[in-house]
Design a protein around this motif. Structure first.
Motif, short mmCIF file in Angstrom:
data_model
loop_
_atom_site.label_atom_id
_atom_site.label_comp_id
_atom_site.label_asym_id
_atom_site.label_seq_id
_atom_site.Cartn_x
_atom_site.Cartn_y
_atom_site.Cartn_z
N GLU A 179 -23.36 65.50 17.54
CA GLU A 179 -23.82 64.38 18.35
C GLU A 179 -23.26 63.07 17.80
OE1 GLU A 179 -28.04 64.50 18.51
OE2 GLU A 179 -28.13 66.43 19.56
N SER A 180 -23.37 62.02 18.59
CA SER A 180 -22.87 60.71 18.18
C SER A 180 -23.52 60.28 16.87
CB SER A 180 -23.16 59.68 19.27
OG SER A 180 -22.72 58.40 18.89
N GLY A 181 -22.70 59.97 15.88
CA GLY A 181 -23.20 59.50 14.60
C GLY A 181 -23.70 60.58 13.65
N GLU A 182 -23.68 61.84 14.08
CA GLU A 182 -24.22 62.93 13.25
C GLU A 182 -23.25 63.34 12.15
OE1 GLU A 182 -25.73 67.61 13.68
OE2 GLU A 182 -24.84 66.56 15.40
N PHE A 183 -23.81 63.70 10.98
CA PHE A 183 -23.04 64.36 9.94
C PHE A 183 -23.76 65.66 9.61
CE2 PHE A 183 -21.78 65.56 5.70
CZ PHE A 183 -20.41 65.32 5.70
N ASP A 184 -23.06 66.78 9.79
CA ASP A 184 -23.63 68.11 9.54
C ASP A 184 -23.22 68.56 8.13
OD1 ASP A 184 -24.33 70.78 9.38
OD2 ASP A 184 -23.75 71.24 11.44
N PRO A 185 -24.18 68.64 7.17
CA PRO A 185 -23.85 68.97 5.79
C PRO A 185 -24.16 70.42 5.42
CG PRO A 185 -26.02 68.02 5.84
CD PRO A 185 -25.58 68.18 7.28
N THR A 186 -24.02 71.35 6.38
CA THR A 186 -24.53 72.71 6.15
C THR A 186 -23.46 73.80 6.19
OG1 THR A 186 -24.98 73.14 8.50
CG2 THR A 186 -26.70 72.01 7.24
N LEU A 187 -22.18 73.44 6.23
CA LEU A 187 -21.14 74.44 6.45
C LEU A 187 -20.49 74.82 5.13
CD1 LEU A 187 -19.77 72.77 9.66
CD2 LEU A 187 -21.20 74.80 9.53
N ASP A 188 -20.97 75.90 4.56
CA ASP A 188 -20.58 76.35 3.22
C ASP A 188 -19.85 77.69 3.29
OD1 ASP A 188 -22.26 74.25 2.48
OD2 ASP A 188 -23.97 75.59 2.20
N SER A 189 -19.21 78.02 2.17
CA SER A 189 -18.64 79.36 2.02
C SER A 189 -18.86 79.82 0.59
CB SER A 189 -17.15 79.36 2.35
OG SER A 189 -16.62 80.68 2.28
N GLY A 190 -19.43 81.01 0.44
CA GLY A 190 -19.64 81.60 -0.87
C GLY A 190 -18.58 82.65 -1.17
#
Length: 201
Positions: A179-190
Motif C-alpha cells: 500500500e501507499s507508504g507501506e514498508f513490509d519487513p517480513t520477507l526472510d529466507s533461512g
C-alpha cells in the motif's frame, strides 16, 4: 489544493509536475475521464495541449502516492526449523532479487532490482544479513527471490510457526502487494548447511 496558471497567452502548453521526496506518480490517463484521471507521464510531463482565446481548462492533474518498500533478513537457520530463533545470525553476501510483472504478460518474472545482504544500518554491530528495496510503486505485485550463497546448500522449510516476521519464506516469497507508504519487513529466507553427505562418509 488547487493551483491555477492565469493570464496565459493562447497556444500550446505542457505541464511538468515535480514530485516531492517520498512520492511517486500514479499511472497516467486511466479510466477514460480526463476530469479525474492523472495526466503526468514519464518525467512528470503531460502531453501537449492547446489553449484557445478565453479558454480555461481544469482537467490537468497529477496523482501521487507515497513510495513503498520491503525487506528483512537472510539468516542461518542452525536448527533447520524454519524460524529465525534468538542467537541465529544473518548471512551477509546473499543475493536478493525483486521481481514484478513489468511487461504486462501476467508473469511475475521481470527483474526490478537486485541487492546483496549486509549489515543492518540501524544495528550494524549485531544484525547481519539485512536487505531492503525502497522507492517501490504501491499496488504492484512483487515477489522476492533469494539465491543461496556459497557454503549453504539447504533451504529451511517455508512459513513455519505462524509468525511472518521471523519465519523463512524459502527461495521465492509469496506475492506481495504494498500500500501507499507501506514498508513490509517480513520477507526472510533461512538457510543451513546440509551435513547429510558428510555424515554418510
Amino acid at each position: 489544493m488547487v493551483d491555477d496558471f492565469e493570464d496565459l497567452t493562447p497556444g500550446e502548453y505542457i505541464i511538468k509536475f515535480i514530485t516531492p521526496d517520498g512520492f511517486t506518480l500514479t499511472e497516467a490517463n486511466v479510466g477514460g475521464d480526463d476530469t479525474i484521471d492523472s495526466d503526468a507521464g514519464p518525467g512528470g510531463l503531460t502531453g501537449c495541449f492547446v489553449l484557445d482565446s478565453g479558454e480555461y481548462d481544469p482537467t490537468w492533474d497529477a496523482g501521487l502516492v507515497q513510495a513503498a518498500g520491503l525487506g528483512d533478513f537472510v539468516f542461518e537457520d542452525t536448527n533447520a526449523n524454519g524460524i529465525q530463533d534468538a542467537g541465529e545470525m544473518g548471512i551477509n553476501g546473499a543475493t536478493v532479487t525483486l521481481l514484478a510483472d513489468t511487461d504486462g504478460d501476467g508473469e511475475i518474472d521481470d527483474v526490478v532490482a537486485t541487492t546483496t545482504t549486509g549489515d543492518d544500518p540501524d544495528t550494524p554491530e549485531t544484525e547481519q544479513g539485512y536487505y531492503e528495496f525502497t522507492g517501490l510503486a504501491p499496488g504492484v505485485e512483487y515477489q522476492v527471490q533469494f539465491t543461496t550463497p556459497d557454503g549453504f546448500d539447504a533451504v529451511s522449510p517455508r512459513q513455519e510457526g505462524g509468525d511472518s516476521a521471523i519465519d523463512s519464506d524459502g527461495l521465492l516469497s509469496d506475492v506481495v502487494v504494498l500500500e501507499s507508504g507501506e514498508f513490509d519487513p517480513t520477507l526472510d529466507s533461512g538457510l543451513y548447511h546440509d551435513t547429510t553427505d558428510s555424515e554418510r562418509d
